[in-house]
Motif scaffolding. Sequence first.
Motif, PDB file in Angstrom:
ATOM      1  N   LEU A 158      45.236 -23.296   8.686  1.00 25.60           N
ATOM      2  CA  LEU A 158      45.862 -22.362   7.747  1.00 25.60           C
ATOM      3  C   LEU A 158      45.319 -20.946   7.930  1.00 25.60           C
ATOM      4  CD1 LEU A 158      46.254 -24.011   4.234  1.00 25.60           C
ATOM      5  CD2 LEU A 158      48.032 -23.154   5.754  1.00 25.60           C
ATOM      6  N   LEU A 159      44.008 -20.860   8.083  1.00 24.65           N
ATOM      7  CA  LEU A 159      43.381 -19.555   8.238  1.00 24.65           C
ATOM      8  C   LEU A 159      43.870 -18.879   9.516  1.00 24.65           C
ATOM      9  CD1 LEU A 159      41.371 -17.954   6.580  1.00 24.65           C
ATOM     10  CD2 LEU A 159      39.545 -18.847   8.007  1.00 24.65           C
ATOM     11  N   TYR A 160      44.037 -19.689  10.545  1.00 28.10           N
ATOM     12  CA  TYR A 160      44.571 -19.180  11.814  1.00 28.10           C
ATOM     13  C   TYR A 160      45.965 -18.594  11.599  1.00 28.10           C
ATOM     14  CZ  TYR A 160      47.083 -19.609  16.285  1.00 28.10           C
ATOM     15  OH  TYR A 160      47.875 -19.384  17.373  1.00 28.10           O
ATOM     16  N   LEU A 161      46.788 -19.311  10.840  1.00 28.98           N
ATOM     17  CA  LEU A 161      48.152 -18.837  10.587  1.00 28.98           C
ATOM     18  C   LEU A 161      48.145 -17.565   9.744  1.00 28.98           C
ATOM     19  CD1 LEU A 161      49.946 -22.248   9.891  1.00 28.98           C
ATOM     20  CD2 LEU A 161      50.061 -20.855  11.962  1.00 28.98           C
ATOM     21  N   VAL A 162      47.245 -17.520   8.750  1.00 33.83           N
ATOM     22  CA  VAL A 162      47.140 -16.328   7.894  1.00 33.83           C
ATOM     23  C   VAL A 162      46.773 -15.108   8.738  1.00 33.83           C
ATOM     24  CG1 VAL A 162      45.730 -15.238   6.093  1.00 33.83           C
ATOM     25  CG2 VAL A 162      46.594 -17.564   5.761  1.00 33.83           C
ATOM     26  N   LYS A 163      45.792 -15.292   9.637  1.00 36.33           N
ATOM     27  CA  LYS A 163      45.330 -14.181  10.484  1.00 36.33           C
ATOM     28  C   LYS A 163      46.424 -13.767  11.463  1.00 36.33           C
ATOM     29  CE  LYS A 163      41.509 -13.918   8.619  1.00 36.33           C
ATOM     30  NZ  LYS A 163      41.178 -12.772   7.827  1.00 36.33           N
ATOM     31  N   LYS A 164      47.053 -14.779  12.059  1.00 39.52           N
ATOM     32  CA  LYS A 164      48.072 -14.503  13.068  1.00 39.52           C
ATOM     33  C   LYS A 164      49.196 -13.667  12.464  1.00 39.52           C
ATOM     34  CE  LYS A 164      51.235 -17.241  14.830  1.00 39.52           C
ATOM     35  NZ  LYS A 164      51.898 -18.442  15.306  1.00 39.52           N
ATOM     36  N   ASN A 165      49.561 -13.985  11.235  1.00 37.08           N
ATOM     37  CA  ASN A 165      50.665 -13.282  10.575  1.00 37.08           C
ATOM     38  C   ASN A 165      50.193 -12.048   9.802  1.00 37.08           C
ATOM     39  OD1 ASN A 165      53.029 -15.128  11.063  1.00 37.08           O
ATOM     40  ND2 ASN A 165      51.602 -16.572  10.149  1.00 37.08           N
ATOM     41  N   GLU A 166      48.868 -11.833   9.821  1.00 38.81           N
ATOM     42  CA  GLU A 166      48.257 -10.725   9.078  1.00 38.81           C
ATOM     43  C   GLU A 166      48.617 -10.765   7.603  1.00 38.81           C
ATOM     44  OE1 GLU A 166      49.129  -7.110  11.126  1.00 38.81           O
ATOM     45  OE2 GLU A 166      48.060  -7.719  12.939  1.00 38.81           O
ATOM     46  N   TYR A 167      48.545 -11.965   7.030  1.00 44.27           N
ATOM     47  CA  TYR A 167      48.780 -12.094   5.595  1.00 44.27           C
ATOM     48  C   TYR A 167      47.494 -11.804   4.845  1.00 44.27           C
ATOM     49  CZ  TYR A 167      53.005 -14.817   6.736  1.00 44.27           C
ATOM     50  OH  TYR A 167      54.208 -15.240   7.200  1.00 44.27           O
ATOM     51  N   ASP A 168      47.656 -11.472   3.569  1.00 46.83           N
ATOM     52  CA  ASP A 168      46.522 -11.349   2.667  1.00 46.83           C
ATOM     53  C   ASP A 168      46.268 -12.753   2.117  1.00 46.83           C
ATOM     54  OD1 ASP A 168      44.817 -11.021   0.541  1.00 46.83           O
ATOM     55  OD2 ASP A 168      46.035  -9.505  -0.477  1.00 46.83           O
ATOM     56  N   ILE A 169      45.019 -13.218   2.214  1.00 46.63           N
ATOM     57  CA  ILE A 169      44.693 -14.569   1.746  1.00 46.63           C
ATOM     58  C   ILE A 169      45.163 -14.793   0.315  1.00 46.63           C
ATOM     59  CG2 ILE A 169      42.731 -15.994   0.984  1.00 46.63           C
ATOM     60  CD1 ILE A 169      41.366 -15.490   3.538  1.00 46.63           C
ATOM     61  N   PHE A 170      45.086 -13.723  -0.502  1.00 48.42           N
ATOM     62  CA  PHE A 170      45.439 -13.872  -1.913  1.00 48.42           C
ATOM     63  C   PHE A 170      46.915 -13.603  -2.201  1.00 48.42           C
ATOM     64  CE2 PHE A 170      40.858 -13.383  -1.927  1.00 48.42           C
ATOM     65  CZ  PHE A 170      40.510 -14.456  -2.730  1.00 48.42           C
ATOM     66  N   ASP A 171      47.691 -13.394  -1.165  1.00 46.04           N
ATOM     67  CA  ASP A 171      49.127 -13.198  -1.372  1.00 46.04           C
ATOM     68  C   ASP A 171      49.887 -13.796  -0.192  1.00 46.04           C
ATOM     69  OD1 ASP A 171      51.464 -12.408  -2.507  1.00 46.04           O
ATOM     70  OD2 ASP A 171      51.347 -10.337  -1.811  1.00 46.04           O
ATOM     71  N   ILE A 172      49.717 -15.088  -0.008  1.00 44.75           N
ATOM     72  CA  ILE A 172      50.333 -15.752   1.138  1.00 44.75           C
ATOM     73  C   ILE A 172      51.774 -16.134   0.802  1.00 44.75           C
ATOM     74  CG2 ILE A 172      50.215 -17.797   2.621  1.00 44.75           C
ATOM     75  CD1 ILE A 172      47.211 -17.889   2.061  1.00 44.75           C
ATOM     76  N   PRO A 173      52.716 -15.768   1.659  1.00 42.99           N
ATOM     77  CA  PRO A 173      54.080 -16.273   1.459  1.00 42.99           C
ATOM     78  C   PRO A 173      54.100 -17.779   1.738  1.00 42.99           C
ATOM     79  CG  PRO A 173      53.984 -14.702   3.296  1.00 42.99           C
ATOM     80  CD  PRO A 173      52.584 -14.957   2.885  1.00 42.99           C
ATOM     81  N   ILE A 174      54.088 -18.555   0.672  1.00 44.02           N
ATOM     82  CA  ILE A 174      53.876 -19.998   0.800  1.00 44.02           C
ATOM     83  C   ILE A 174      54.973 -20.691   1.601  1.00 44.02           C
ATOM     84  CG2 ILE A 174      53.882 -22.158  -0.549  1.00 44.02           C
ATOM     85  CD1 ILE A 174      51.174 -20.889  -0.476  1.00 44.02           C
ATOM     86  N   ALA A 175      56.239 -20.312   1.351  1.00 47.32           N
ATOM     87  CA  ALA A 175      57.331 -20.994   2.051  1.00 47.32           C
ATOM     88  C   ALA A 175      57.177 -20.822   3.563  1.00 47.32           C
ATOM     89  CB  ALA A 175      58.669 -20.450   1.582  1.00 47.32           C
ATOM     90  N   GLU A 176      56.886 -19.592   3.981  1.00 47.48           N
ATOM     91  CA  GLU A 176      56.793 -19.303   5.408  1.00 47.48           C
ATOM     92  C   GLU A 176      55.589 -20.002   6.038  1.00 47.48           C
ATOM     93  OE1 GLU A 176      58.727 -18.195   7.533  1.00 47.48           O
ATOM     94  OE2 GLU A 176      57.325 -17.993   9.218  1.00 47.48           O
ATOM     95  N   ILE A 177      54.446 -19.948   5.361  1.00 41.73           N
ATOM     96  CA  ILE A 177      53.254 -20.556   5.961  1.00 41.73           C
ATOM     97  C   ILE A 177      53.387 -22.085   5.973  1.00 41.73           C
ATOM     98  CG2 ILE A 177      51.592 -20.982   4.087  1.00 41.73           C
ATOM     99  CD1 ILE A 177      49.686 -19.212   5.971  1.00 41.73           C
ATOM    100  N   THR A 178      54.064 -22.629   4.975  1.00 41.70           N
ATOM    101  CA  THR A 178      54.290 -24.074   4.966  1.00 41.70           C
ATOM    102  C   THR A 178      55.126 -24.482   6.178  1.00 41.70           C
ATOM    103  OG1 THR A 178      54.241 -24.062   2.558  1.00 41.70           O
ATOM    104  CG2 THR A 178      55.182 -26.014   3.605  1.00 41.70           C
ATOM    105  N   ARG A 179      56.140 -23.661   6.467  1.00 35.49           N
ATOM    106  CA  ARG A 179      57.000 -23.964   7.604  1.00 35.49           C
ATOM    107  C   ARG A 179      56.175 -23.954   8.903  1.00 35.49           C
ATOM    108  NH1 ARG A 179      59.507 -21.953  11.496  1.00 35.49           N
ATOM    109  NH2 ARG A 179      58.796 -19.817  11.159  1.00 35.49           N
ATOM    110  N   GLN A 180      55.365 -22.910   9.070  1.00 30.61           N
ATOM    111  CA  GLN A 180      54.560 -22.800  10.294  1.00 30.61           C
ATOM    112  C   GLN A 180      53.517 -23.914  10.375  1.00 30.61           C
ATOM    113  OE1 GLN A 180      52.950 -18.947  11.184  1.00 30.61           O
ATOM    114  NE2 GLN A 180      54.781 -17.881  10.476  1.00 30.61           N
TER     115      GLN A 180
END
Lengths: 198, 247
Positions: B25-47
């Motif tokens: 998950l952390l890898y996906l957050v970094k790759k997409n440059e998301y903010d840990i505290f504001d993750i687009p859940i639908a998109e990260i769930t898909r990935q």
Amino acid sequence: MPDAVEKEKLIGIIEALIFASEKPLTEDEIKRIVPDVSPREIRGALSDLRKIYDESSGGIFVVEVAGGYQFRTRSEFSEYIKLMLEEKPKRLSRAALETLAIIAYRQPVVRSDIERIRGVDSGGVVKILLERNLIRILGKKDVPGKPLLYGTTKDFLETFGLKDLKSLPTIREMGALFSEGDIEEQKTLFTTNDKNKT
Amino acid sequence: MDEFLTDESTYRVRLPIFEGPLDLLLYLVKKNEYDIFDIPIAEITRQYMDHIEIMKVLNLDIAGEYLVMAATLAHIKSRMLLPPDRAEDQEQEELDPRMELALKLAEYERFKDAARQLDEFDILLRDVFLRGGRMVLETEDEKLTDLTLFELVAALQKVLLAAPKETIHQISIGELTIQERMVELSQMILERGEMVFEDLFLEEPSRMAIVLTFLALLELIKDRVVRIYQAQPFGTIRLFRAVTEDA
């Protein structure tokens, strides 16, 4: 107290002792061997000795590690030493380093705490760290099930060249968004969730 | 699954080794440059599910923790769609449904960073060395002990690290047979009687082939055709022909 040992000679004595010592040489041990000098003189001589090695471009240096002093080769020459030593250096896996970091900063810590932070079973890694003597069992936690508490060893300090646990680098704190209380509250929340899971 | 079957049933595989669901998950957050505290859940769930599917396709044994996380993500996703439930405790309701996960990720990241810092230290017997003698004392005779799956996977990671990185392989389904590799491996080990783990991978140019060989080896161990031993943690892993029970 008579000035029985000259400073130059004291530096030489300490250098010889560190060289011949099997373990990191402590200030207390130096004091025991050369009782006529004050702790302050010993510390002064140690600091001078370290400076001598730091200023020279030699292959070794004096490091203050695990409560004592020790000679080590400079890291820039590690490649040459590896060529000489036939054994391959023992590497720590990422899982082992992660687990070790959690134990180092959170000790005394139980396995379930490690697993809560890493999100994966960590039994195998803990076993490896125990076998490599980087961690040890500190006791049992006084909660149902009496889980084992883990902490780091002196070998851990020696392996990472640390003077003591206080010299571990400070880790980035959680965002200022939350007060410590919020985080604690969340933690209890996780723990209860974890319990429900099993 | 269907979206992975691209043109003519080939796969594009790019699979770094993850330490667990949080690491992924952390890898996906970094790759997409998301903010840990504001993750687009639908998109990260898909990935996240995409990665799980790849692992399934590779027939990798997916640790239960990955599936628990998948369920957690789905649950958060559904909670974000629901209007706040007035009946429940007001204070609880004010919490973002993503908060628990965000805090977990933030905490995991701290220790991941701490681990990275530790790795940068001058480590004894890796970067810095002591006066001789002591090292000689520590080289014990090879005492063979059984080893755990974890140590085997650690050995695989070493092999994978040595392999060319981040290559993309086109592999048709037809080539993905562990069975064939099992036959090859068992013959090799039976003929030689003893082999070193790393030698199994001498001819493997691709990460995919390495993983395949590894999976084949696991099958052979499970079937008790091959036994594995290691002299000390992180030491050389040796493979032996397993002696049959009645021999």
